[in-house]
Design an enzyme around this catalytic site. Structure first.
Site, PDB file in Angstrom:
ATOM      1  N   ASN A 162      73.037 -57.097 -55.788  1.00 19.16           N
ATOM      2  CA  ASN A 162      72.000 -56.072 -55.902  1.00 19.16           C
ATOM      3  C   ASN A 162      72.200 -55.033 -54.799  1.00 19.16           C
ATOM      4  OD1 ASN A 162      69.594 -54.679 -56.097  1.00 19.16           O
ATOM      5  ND2 ASN A 162      68.275 -56.444 -55.731  1.00 19.16           N
TER       6      ASN A 162
ATOM      7  N   GLY B  58      64.113 -63.665 -54.660  1.00 19.60           N
ATOM      8  CA  GLY B  58      64.357 -64.509 -55.821  1.00 19.60           C
ATOM      9  C   GLY B  58      65.248 -65.676 -55.425  1.00 19.60           C
TER      10      GLY B  58
ATOM     11  N   GLU C  36      68.401 -67.794 -54.908  1.00 19.67           N
ATOM     12  CA  GLU C  36      69.728 -67.280 -54.558  1.00 19.67           C
ATOM     13  C   GLU C  36      70.772 -68.377 -54.546  1.00 19.67           C
ATOM     14  OE1 GLU C  36      68.854 -63.313 -51.870  1.00 19.67           O
ATOM     15  OE2 GLU C  36      69.774 -65.035 -50.894  1.00 19.67           O
TER      16      GLU C  36
ATOM     17  N   THR D 164      61.636 -55.845 -56.744  1.00 23.19           N
ATOM     18  CA  THR D 164      61.144 -54.792 -55.839  1.00 23.19           C
ATOM     19  C   THR D 164      60.686 -53.568 -56.621  1.00 23.19           C
ATOM     20  OG1 THR D 164      62.568 -55.565 -54.052  1.00 23.19           O
ATOM     21  CG2 THR D 164      61.797 -53.304 -53.899  1.00 23.19           C
TER      22      THR D 164
ATOM     23  N   GLY E 169      68.311 -59.818 -57.703  1.00 21.45           N
ATOM     24  CA  GLY E 169      68.857 -58.761 -58.546  1.00 21.45           C
ATOM     25  C   GLY E 169      68.126 -58.573 -59.863  1.00 21.45           C
TER      26      GLY E 169
ATOM     27  N   SER F 102      68.604 -55.058 -52.336  1.00 22.85           N
ATOM     28  CA  SER F 102      67.982 -56.384 -52.315  1.00 22.85           C
ATOM     29  C   SER F 102      66.994 -56.505 -51.153  1.00 22.85           C
ATOM     30  CB  SER F 102      69.071 -57.451 -52.163  1.00 22.85           C
ATOM     31  OG  SER F 102      68.496 -58.729 -52.096  1.00 22.85           O
TER      32      SER F 102
END
Length: 661
Positions: A209, A435, A437, A165, A161, A212
């Protein structure tokens, strides 16, 4: 010893605000147990201190808000957080440098700082000459490549999040704009068009997010001798296959499914016999089929346009949409328990009929083999019925396998569309990977993601700290060693001999291996023996790993099944008969082999060891096939016939069946 002379500002820990600023009101003498401080709201308190770990000092006000963290007098956690907060909250600035690193704070809204005018403003500038920006990092990579003829890479990392991207997308747009070729091939547009497609099939809404990335992506952008884009190549990693068949609360499946359902009533999609996303098990599970502010129907039109821009026309697209619709119908196939040991699927099942119709499969065979499995021994072939739970797992495994291969095939076709004649002169790589998590429930997927992030963090440490310090020491330059966190111990816990992964692979090989037995082995091997591994106090079904970013509790349920990733061979054989799959999926499914035969000869951990041995090679990964079963093992390999002999392979591993194609 007196430390320090007041008035002096320090940071003290706080349960709510993490750190609070305080002013020392009395001199501190060595041996004092308390520090007399006054908080910003006027509260006075006696703060207990450890003489060996006094509170961190606060930077003078004149330095607060610096655009480069390395310019601060004191560089520690509260100083970094406060500086970022001041820039973000008071100055509305999301970017800050930390030397060669750009720190970005996700504002969760569109900002007007990414237009072509901004791109041209940063083009040709030195990194420190203008305000910190993602374009400045991209320009630095482009300039270094052009000036030194050296390939460059940009690693976009951060927790789930954080905006990775979007950041990766902006860097690619920067390169496409500043290196535009004069030809009419629109190569740059094609490179950028790959993003919406991979996001449609590889991104999903999570609790953290709305968009994601559920896979890792490394895009290598190729340049010619004039440093203009001539093409690109994409490699993907760790697609989260389990999302196809399961989503947690308030999460969605991959965007493409909802785009397709939102378009179900369009004339060209009527034959797919779809409805709204609420009608399908695989899209309604998280109870969240709509993302606020997102128009799935409009996004479907964009997805189709970008497919077309890459030269992937109507027939190809319709084959892809047939596969996706078939997966949704497969998830709605009703499996009924017949007693405790058997299950069955009605031949009248509407969704089974549509699934078979879309993929041109034999309905009777599919109904039978989703509820039975074939066991071949040396003397006989046994057909064994499956329980309802086993049949549901078999159905879901088939759905995951079809989607995974469809995803790989789409990426392969995108890469073909981005191929270029002639030779690559240089490239810039952009890595956008999961990322770190941690969710309420963490499983095999989070474990793999966090393991990948540990390796990335280690690479970061090596690059920024270790190599720099070694360079200073080599040249006898006075240098105070920085004490940085080295995460090798947690990587060893995961990947070393008899580590978490090897114990998992071993348990997968046992005929009656279970998640519980594997977890017990972890407890026996690591509890009170490895400081980075813990058993939760209130659970016998979970384990805790202390990662570089945080402690994460993993639930062991499903680890073995996900690691095996088994699809029954008969179902694969039925799929091979499909004329629809023939041109797309089956070519990849042909390289599947029964897991038992694979594991009798080569364990997954051995494959990992061989891959590690060969990972230093620079040549392209080639496909090695088992001549009897045609299973896929991708190694970085050379055309040399002596390549296998160069690897130290125990003679007990019969590798004669591996041939290079």
């Amino acid at each position: 010893t007196v430390w320090p002379l007041f008035p002096c500002l320090v940071w003290i820990p706080d349960n709510e605000e993490v750190w609070r600023s305080a002013e020392i009101t009395k001199n501190y003498k060595a041996g004092d147990r308390f520090l007399h401080v006054q908080l910003e709201d006027g509260t006075e308190l006696n703060y207990p201190v450890d003489p060996a770990a006094l509170p961190p000092l606060r930077n003078p006000d004149i330095l607060v808000g610096e655009n480069d963290l390395t310019a601060l007098s004191y560089l520690h956690e509260p100083a970094v957080l406060h500086n970022l907060k001041v820039r973000f909250v008071e100055s509305k600035l999301i970017y800050t440098y930390s030397g060669i690193i750009l720190v970005a704070i996700n504002p969760y809204k569109e900002l007007p700082i990414y237009g072509d005018a901004i791109i041209h403003a940063y083009s040709g500038q030195n990194m420190g000459d203008m305000d910190p920006h993602i374009f400045a990092v991209a320009e630095e990579a482009y300039k270094q490549m052009a000036r030194n003829n050296k390939n460059q890479s940009i690693i976009v990392s951060g927790e789930s999040g954080a905006g990775k991207t979007v950041s990766a997308r902006y860097t690619m747009r920067y390169f496409a704009t500043v290196s535009k070729s004069s030809s009419n091939a629109h190569v740059e547009d094609k490179v950028l068009a790959s993003n919406p497609i991979t996001e449609a099939v590889g991104n999903a809404k999570t609790t953290r997010n709305d968009n994601s990335s559920r896979f890792g992506k490394y895009t290598e952008i190729s340049f010619d001798q004039s440093y203009q884009i001539i093409g690109a190549n994409m490699r993907t990693y760790l697609l989260e296959k389990s999302r196809v068949v399961f989503q947690s609360e308030n999460e969605r499946n991959y965007h493409i499914f909802y785009q397709l359902c939102a378009s179900a009533m369009q004339p060209e999609f009527k034959h797919l016999k779809l409805g709204s996303a609420e009608e399908f098990n695989y899209t309604r599970m998280g109870g969240s089929t709509v993302i606020e502010g997102v128009d799935d129907r409009a996004n479907m039109v964009e997805t189709q346009k970008t497919f077309a821009l890459l030269g992937l026309k109507g027939d190809f697209q319709m084959d892809v949409f047939k596969m996706l619709a078939a997966i949704l119908h497969l998830g709605n196939v009703e499996i009924t328990a017949v007693g405790d040991e058997r299950s069955s699927i009605s031949l009248e099942d509407k969704h089974l009929s549509i699934f078979c119709e879309l993929l041109d499969l034999n309905c009777d065979k599919m109904a039978q083999w989703m509820c039975h499995r074939k066991i071949i021994t040396t003397s006989e072939t046994v057909i064994k019925p499956m329980t309802r739970a086993q049949a549901v797992n078999a159905r879901d495994a088939l759905a995951k396998k079809i989607y995974s291969h469809l995803f790989d095939f789409i990426v392969e076709r995108i890469n073909q569309a981005l191929q270029f004649p002639g030779k690559q002169h240089t490239f810039i790589g952009v890595l956008d990977i999961y990322g770190f998590e941690t969710f309420d429930v963490n499983s095999f997927e989070q474990f793999c993601i966090n393991y990948a992030n540990e390796k990335l963090q280690q690479q970061f440490n090596l690059h920024v700290f270790k190599l720099e310090q070694e360079e200073y020491m080599k040249e006898d330059i006075p240098w105070t060693l920085i004490d940085f966190y080295d995460n090798q111990p947690v990587i060893d816990l995961i990947e070393a001999k008899m580590g978490i992964l090897e114990l998992l692979d071993e348990e997968c090989l046992l005929p009656h291996g279970t998640d519980e037995n594997w977890l017990q082995k972890l407890y026996n091997n690591f509890v009170n023996k490895n400081a980075l591994f813990e058993k939760p106090r209130m659970s016998n079904t979970s384990f805790i790993v202390q990662h570089f970013a945080d402690k994460v509790q993993y639930k062991c349920e499903g680890f073995l099944e996900k690691n095996r990733d088994t699809v029954h061979e008969v179902l694969v054989e039925i799929l091979k008969e499909s004329k629809v799959c023939e041109q797309s999926i089956v070519k990849i499914l042909n390289s599947y082999t029964p897991i038992d035969d694979f594991e009798k000869r080569v364990t997954p951990s051995f494959v990992r060891k061989v891959q590690a041995m060969l990972s230093s090679r620079e040549d392209v990964p080639q496909l090695m096939l088992d001549t009897k079963y045609l299973f896929q093992v991708t190694f970085p390999f050379t055309p040399s016939p002596h390549a296998l002999e160069m690897i130290q392979v125990p003679s007990s591993f019969k590798l004669g069946f591996l041939t290079r194609v």
